[in-house]
Structures are given as C-alpha cells and as structure tokens.
Design a protein around this motif. Structure first.
Motif, PDB file in Angstrom:
ATOM      1  N   ARG A  46       4.831  -1.122  37.010  1.00 22.42           N
ATOM      2  CA  ARG A  46       6.000  -0.331  37.414  1.00 22.42           C
ATOM      3  C   ARG A  46       5.615   1.105  37.743  1.00 22.42           C
ATOM      4  O   ARG A  46       6.306   1.794  38.507  1.00 22.42           O
ATOM      5  CB  ARG A  46       7.057  -0.368  36.310  1.00 22.42           C
ATOM      6  N   GLY A  47       4.489   1.546  37.177  1.00 21.00           N
ATOM      7  CA  GLY A  47       4.006   2.892  37.463  1.00 21.00           C
ATOM      8  C   GLY A  47       3.117   2.976  38.687  1.00 21.00           C
ATOM      9  O   GLY A  47       2.627   4.061  39.012  1.00 21.00           O
ATOM     10  N   GLY A  48       2.882   1.841  39.347  1.00 21.16           N
ATOM     11  CA  GLY A  48       2.153   1.877  40.603  1.00 21.16           C
ATOM     12  C   GLY A  48       0.854   1.102  40.639  1.00 21.16           C
ATOM     13  O   GLY A  48       0.253   0.964  41.713  1.00 21.16           O
ATOM     14  N   LEU A  49       0.368   0.592  39.497  1.00 22.83           N
ATOM     15  CA  LEU A  49      -0.858  -0.199  39.520  1.00 22.83           C
ATOM     16  C   LEU A  49      -0.612  -1.564  40.149  1.00 22.83           C
ATOM     17  O   LEU A  49       0.483  -2.118  40.052  1.00 22.83           O
ATOM     18  CB  LEU A  49      -1.387  -0.415  38.085  1.00 22.83           C
ATOM     19  N   SER A  50      -1.641  -2.091  40.784  1.00 24.63           N
ATOM     20  CA  SER A  50      -1.615  -3.477  41.242  1.00 24.63           C
ATOM     21  C   SER A  50      -1.916  -4.357  40.038  1.00 24.63           C
ATOM     22  O   SER A  50      -2.928  -4.155  39.368  1.00 24.63           O
ATOM     23  CB  SER A  50      -2.665  -3.711  42.328  1.00 24.63           C
ATOM     24  N   THR A  51      -1.047  -5.302  39.744  1.00 18.95           N
ATOM     25  CA  THR A  51      -1.204  -6.087  38.520  1.00 18.95           C
ATOM     26  C   THR A  51      -1.033  -7.572  38.779  1.00 18.95           C
ATOM     27  O   THR A  51      -0.350  -7.979  39.727  1.00 18.95           O
ATOM     28  CB  THR A  51      -0.186  -5.657  37.449  1.00 18.95           C
ATOM     29  N   LEU A  52      -1.642  -8.370  37.892  1.00 17.02           N
ATOM     30  CA  LEU A  52      -1.474  -9.817  37.922  1.00 17.02           C
ATOM     31  C   LEU A  52      -1.541 -10.321  36.488  1.00 17.02           C
ATOM     32  O   LEU A  52      -2.485 -10.015  35.754  1.00 17.02           O
ATOM     33  CB  LEU A  52      -2.563 -10.490  38.757  1.00 17.02           C
TER      34      LEU A  52
END
Length: 281
Positions: free
Chosen positions: A233-239
């Motif tokens: 939600r803070g902008g990192l690409s996540t999986l």
C-alpha cells in the motif's frame, strides 16, 4: 500453482520488473522443507540450494524467516553453503530465526540473539503438569532457547490433543507474561512483541527494497503477509504466496498465488528467476 486473480498476475509482472531491487522472504517448514513428524529431520528440499543461488543473482536479497532457531535452519538447510555462493555473487542471504528474534546474514556470519524471556524457564517447569491434566503427557516439548514448542503431531489423535491443549497452555503462558503462536499441530510459547512481520519491516529498511515476495504456510506467517501488504500500500511491488494445506487455510484469503508445497514454491521461484533474467537480457 495458481494465481488467484488477474490483479495477482499484474502484481507478479510488477515484481519481475522490480526484481533487482526486491527481497524474497521464505518460511522454512512447509515452504522450503516438507512437513514431517520429526522436526529435526525436516531437511530442505534437495533442489532448493540451487534454486536459491540462481534466484539471488536476480534479486537484491533472499531471506529465510522461520520459527525455528536460526542455527537449526542453517544446519537443516545447508544454508551456510548457499550463503557462500550468494555472497560470492555480491548478494545477501539472511536467516531470521525464532520469528525474527535471531538474525544471521551471509555478510556477518554470526547469530545475533537476545536473552531468553523472563518467565520461560518457569513456564517450562510447569508445562508437564498441564500436559498430564489435558491427557497429552506424551506431547513432545521442544526447548528452542528463546521459546518452547509443544508438538502434538506424534500423538494418536494429534488434532484433538492440540484442541485440548490450546486453552491450558495459553493460560499458563499468559501467567508468565508470554504469548502462544499456534501452528500446524504445534503451540509455540515465546515473548510478546516479536513476529515475522517485524522481520519483513527490518528487511525492507536494511536493504532499501522496492519489491517483496513472501511465501509461507502457517499462522506464524500471517504477520509477515500483513507487513508485506502494508508495504504494498506504500508503493512496493509485492507478491504473497500461500502454501495451502488441509491443516491451515489462514493465508489463502490473503494470497496472490496458491501453491501445494515446496515443489510448487521452487517452481514459482524458478519462474521468477527466468522472467527477471529475460527482462534484463
């Protein structure tokens, strides 16, 4: 291996693009190693070392985040040898043991650990009485130094014993200022305030990552999933990758990718490695 939605597939594609600045965090038991009746025999998947070394070449860092003591994970996983290869390529391998209470890295090569929590020794002395009263005297007590784990997997009816023990073990833990982390036929008692989510936050801060993949299989991974989602939600690409099992479904509703076990986890990591390498070629 199953992406749960088109949005999850998009998150995977974004992570591939961010791979050089990303961290891959992996639970040990059930994720890199099959679940077995005797945890001391939970050796890492035979293909894992090769997969992790190849993956490390494409990402910023790889981390094993486990409820096990860090030394156990290092030995059962052959992770010091993996770290040699990872470090030689200029990358980092981290091991966070006991839910983040212990930390080891390929750069420092020593386990940093706090003292055992107050009350743990007294809890362990009183535990056999609680087990007897719950008709689970043969449950295996594992002293992990910073925690005590009560395993019911070896008992004739493991799930029924687990249910009988949840209440009294929790009550005894709270009486000594401790908390209980339930898992797959195991109750782990440890100090409050430290969990795998804290390890995720530490890794992001330490590495400056702009992407994060986390794979786990149990309730102890929920906080890690929540921490990764917060960074997303803070902008990192996540999986978020959940190893689904009949015993535990807590992570499924939070996951982007569902896998069936260590074989599937390694297939996903191979795919990420190949896709990231192709993108940079």
């Amino acid at each position: 291996m199953e992406f749960v939605s088109a949005a999850a597939e998009s998150r995977y594609a974004a992570l591939v693009r961010a791979a050089p600045e990303s961290v891959v965090g992996l639970d040990f038991d059930g994720t890199l190693s099959p679940i077995v009746d005797d945890p001391t025999q939970a050796h890492i998947h035979p293909d894992a070392a090769k997969v992790l070394v190849a993956l490390a070449a494409q990402v910023r860092a790889v981390a094993v985040v486990t409820g096990r003591p860090a030394r156990q994970a290092l030995d059962l996983g052959g992770l010091e040898e993996v770290a040699d290869a990872v470090h030689a390529s200029g990358k980092d391998l981290f091991v966070f043991g006991q839910y983040g209470n212990e930390r080891w890295s390929s750069a420092e090569r020593r386990i940093v650990s706090p003292r055992p929590p107050a009350g743990l020794a007294t809890f362990e002395r009183e535990l056999p009485r609680v087990l007897r009263e719950a008709d689970a005297a043969e449950a295996w007590i594992e002293d992990k130094g910073l925690a005590v784990a009560v395993h019911t997997r070896r008992l004739p009816d493991a799930e029924a014993a687990f249910v009988r023990l949840e209440g009294p073990v929790g009550e005894l833990a709270r009486a000594h200022g401790l908390v209980v982390e339930p898992g797959r036929n195991v109750l782990e008692v440890r100090s409050p305030g430290m969990h795998k989510g804290q390890a995720v936050h530490s890794l992001v801060e330490t590495t400056g990552a702009t992407g994060f993949l986390y794979a786990g299989d149990d309730l102890g991974d929920v906080e890690a999933f929540e921490a990764v989602a917060a960074h997303g939600r803070g902008g990192l690409s996540t999986l978020l990758v959940a190893v689904a099992s009949e015993e535990q479904q807590a992570l499924v509703e939070r996951a982007d990718v569902l896998v069936e076990g260590p074989d599937d986890v390694l297939d996903l990591l191979r795919m990420l490695t190949a896709d990231a390498e192709a993108l940079r070629a």
